[in-house]
Design a protein around this motif. Structure first.
Motif, mmCIF file in Angstrom:
data_model
loop_
_atom_site.group_PDB
_atom_site.id
_atom_site.type_symbol
_atom_site.label_atom_id
_atom_site.label_comp_id
_atom_site.label_asym_id
_atom_site.label_seq_id
_atom_site.Cartn_x
_atom_site.Cartn_y
_atom_site.Cartn_z
ATOM 1 N N LEU A 69 0.844 -1.201 0.000
ATOM 2 C CA LEU A 69 0.000 0.000 0.000
ATOM 3 C C LEU A 69 0.875 1.245 0.000
ATOM 4 C CD1 LEU A 69 -1.761 -2.296 1.542
ATOM 5 C CD2 LEU A 69 -3.080 -0.359 2.380
ATOM 6 N N ASN A 70 0.792 1.995 -1.088
ATOM 7 C CA ASN A 70 1.436 3.303 -1.133
ATOM 8 C C ASN A 70 0.458 4.367 -0.647
ATOM 9 O OD1 ASN A 70 3.952 2.436 -2.362
ATOM 10 N ND2 ASN A 70 2.704 1.969 -4.156
ATOM 11 N N ALA A 71 0.927 5.597 -0.529
ATOM 12 C CA ALA A 71 0.052 6.689 -0.094
ATOM 13 C C ALA A 71 -1.147 6.777 -1.030
ATOM 14 C CB ALA A 71 0.831 8.002 -0.092
ATOM 15 N N GLY A 72 -2.342 6.879 -0.444
ATOM 16 C CA GLY A 72 -3.562 6.933 -1.248
ATOM 17 C C GLY A 72 -4.175 5.558 -1.480
ATOM 18 N N ASN A 73 -3.517 4.514 -0.963
ATOM 19 C CA ASN A 73 -4.051 3.151 -1.098
ATOM 20 C C ASN A 73 -4.701 2.710 0.204
ATOM 21 O OD1 ASN A 73 -1.367 1.741 -3.156
ATOM 22 N ND2 ASN A 73 -3.078 3.050 -3.703
ATOM 23 N N MET A 74 -5.630 1.787 0.054
ATOM 24 C CA MET A 74 -6.433 1.305 1.168
ATOM 25 C C MET A 74 -6.582 -0.209 1.048
ATOM 26 S SD MET A 74 -10.399 2.532 1.575
ATOM 27 C CE MET A 74 -9.997 4.199 2.081
ATOM 28 N N ALA A 75 -6.680 -0.892 2.177
ATOM 29 C CA ALA A 75 -7.007 -2.328 2.152
ATOM 30 C C ALA A 75 -7.871 -2.650 3.356
ATOM 31 C CB ALA A 75 -5.747 -3.179 2.155
ATOM 32 N N ILE A 76 -8.772 -3.598 3.153
ATOM 33 C CA ILE A 76 -9.638 -4.061 4.235
ATOM 34 C C ILE A 76 -9.274 -5.520 4.530
ATOM 35 C CG2 ILE A 76 -12.020 -4.592 4.904
ATOM 36 C CD1 ILE A 76 -12.850 -2.201 3.045
ATOM 37 N N MET B 1 -9.194 -9.910 -1.344
ATOM 38 C CA MET B 1 -8.475 -8.930 -0.544
ATOM 39 C C MET B 1 -7.455 -8.226 -1.428
ATOM 40 S SD MET B 1 -7.157 -9.929 3.168
ATOM 41 C CE MET B 1 -7.600 -11.582 2.645
ATOM 42 N N ASN B 2 -7.737 -7.003 -1.776
ATOM 43 C CA ASN B 2 -6.904 -6.296 -2.735
ATOM 44 C C ASN B 2 -6.525 -4.921 -2.225
ATOM 45 O OD1 ASN B 2 -6.898 -8.211 -4.931
ATOM 46 N ND2 ASN B 2 -9.075 -7.749 -5.109
ATOM 47 N N VAL B 3 -5.562 -4.337 -2.898
ATOM 48 C CA VAL B 3 -5.189 -2.958 -2.618
ATOM 49 C C VAL B 3 -6.085 -2.050 -3.454
ATOM 50 C CG1 VAL B 3 -3.339 -1.264 -2.770
ATOM 51 C CG2 VAL B 3 -2.813 -3.629 -2.129
ATOM 52 N N LEU B 4 -6.725 -1.105 -2.808
ATOM 53 C CA LEU B 4 -7.579 -0.152 -3.508
ATOM 54 C C LEU B 4 -6.816 1.154 -3.697
ATOM 55 C CD1 LEU B 4 -10.837 -0.547 -1.357
ATOM 56 C CD2 LEU B 4 -10.236 -1.770 -3.451
ATOM 57 N N SER B 5 -6.828 1.657 -4.906
ATOM 58 C CA SER B 5 -6.239 2.962 -5.181
ATOM 59 C C SER B 5 -7.355 3.988 -5.290
ATOM 60 C CB SER B 5 -5.448 2.922 -6.489
ATOM 61 O OG SER B 5 -5.298 4.236 -6.992
ATOM 62 N N LEU B 6 -7.344 4.964 -4.394
ATOM 63 C CA LEU B 6 -8.412 5.960 -4.440
ATOM 64 C C LEU B 6 -8.359 6.764 -5.723
ATOM 65 C CD1 LEU B 6 -8.790 5.063 -1.495
ATOM 66 C CD2 LEU B 6 -9.500 7.404 -1.061
ATOM 67 N N GLN B 7 -7.145 7.030 -6.200
ATOM 68 C CA GLN B 7 -7.024 7.780 -7.451
ATOM 69 C C GLN B 7 -7.724 7.051 -8.601
ATOM 70 O OE1 GLN B 7 -3.001 8.964 -8.441
ATOM 71 N NE2 GLN B 7 -3.612 9.427 -10.544
ATOM 72 N N GLU B 8 -7.477 5.750 -8.694
ATOM 73 C CA GLU B 8 -8.148 4.957 -9.745
ATOM 74 C C GLU B 8 -9.663 4.996 -9.594
ATOM 75 O OE1 GLU B 8 -6.813 0.885 -10.046
ATOM 76 O OE2 GLU B 8 -4.742 1.550 -10.332
ATOM 77 N N LYS B 9 -10.128 4.894 -8.372
ATOM 78 C CA LYS B 9 -11.576 4.916 -8.151
ATOM 79 C C LYS B 9 -12.167 6.248 -8.627
ATOM 80 C CE LYS B 9 -11.785 0.866 -6.132
ATOM 81 N NZ LYS B 9 -12.405 -0.269 -6.834
ATOM 82 N N PHE B 10 -11.486 7.343 -8.296
ATOM 83 C CA PHE B 10 -11.997 8.661 -8.711
ATOM 84 C C PHE B 10 -11.945 8.852 -10.222
ATOM 85 C CE2 PHE B 10 -11.492 9.947 -4.202
ATOM 86 C CZ PHE B 10 -12.709 10.574 -4.028
#
Lengths: 120, 120
Positions: A69-76, B1-10
């Motif tokens: 996870l880099n900055a701006g990334n999220m995981a649950i 279970m994945n890494v979410l990129s907020l930038q990609e989502k936006f």
């Protein structure tokens, strides 16, 4: 009801692996934490846990893969899933956490890293 | 279970005031939304709502004051509190929302702004 500045919250402490509560809603806490180095393997029997990285690179080790996870990334991380957070190159990582109020940082493990979180 | 990129989502949507679900945990949803202009006055009878501003400036009008949230700022609106989100200078604001799965964007009001959120 106030505006919370995450930058101010992070300026208020220096410890690693010691989450601070910054908000409460719907029986969940919003927490901020600074991670550095390697935590311990653990899981949370009843609670899913969200990690959102604000600064730095966090590796969440799972038994079958690593999440980077880099900055701006999220995981649950779903309840029951063993995980071990580690920071890349032993650098400090700033993290926002969302989790139920009952969540203990070390999950079902109780060890020297176990913390009862304070508000900041 | 994945890494979410907020930038990609936006990058995946352009509409305003239409929150998209990006994650689910502990019966809560994590959502992203683009706001622009003025929403409507509403409240949520049973749910607290978290707004975290990632880009731009969001003004959350309350009946007795305004909360001004710049990027990196967060506010929690407790259940039952009337609020009206407005963006500063009619500019687009990128927001992360955290709220129970049952939350409707317009609260107890049902109007043309009411949306059933999709996953993105």
């Amino acid at each position: 009801m106030n505006v919370l500045s995450l930058q101010e919250k992070f300026e208020g402490f220096t410890e690693h692996w010691n989450p601070y509560i910054i908000g409460e809603l719907n029986n969940q806490y919003v927490k901020v934490a600074k991670f550095k180095g390697e935590f311990c393997w653990h899981s949370h029997e009843h609670e899913d846990e969200l990690f959102y990285v604000l600064e730095g690179t966090l590796i969440i080790k799972l038994r079958d893969k690593d999440l980077v996870l880099n900055a701006g990334n999220m995981a649950i991380i779903p309840k029951g899933v063993e995980h071990c957070p580690v920071t890349k190159n032993n650098e400090e990582v700033k993290v926002l956490l969302f989790e139920p109020k009952m969540t203990v940082n070390t999950g079902e493990e109780e060890n020297t890293l176990t913390m009862v979180p304070d508000w900041i």
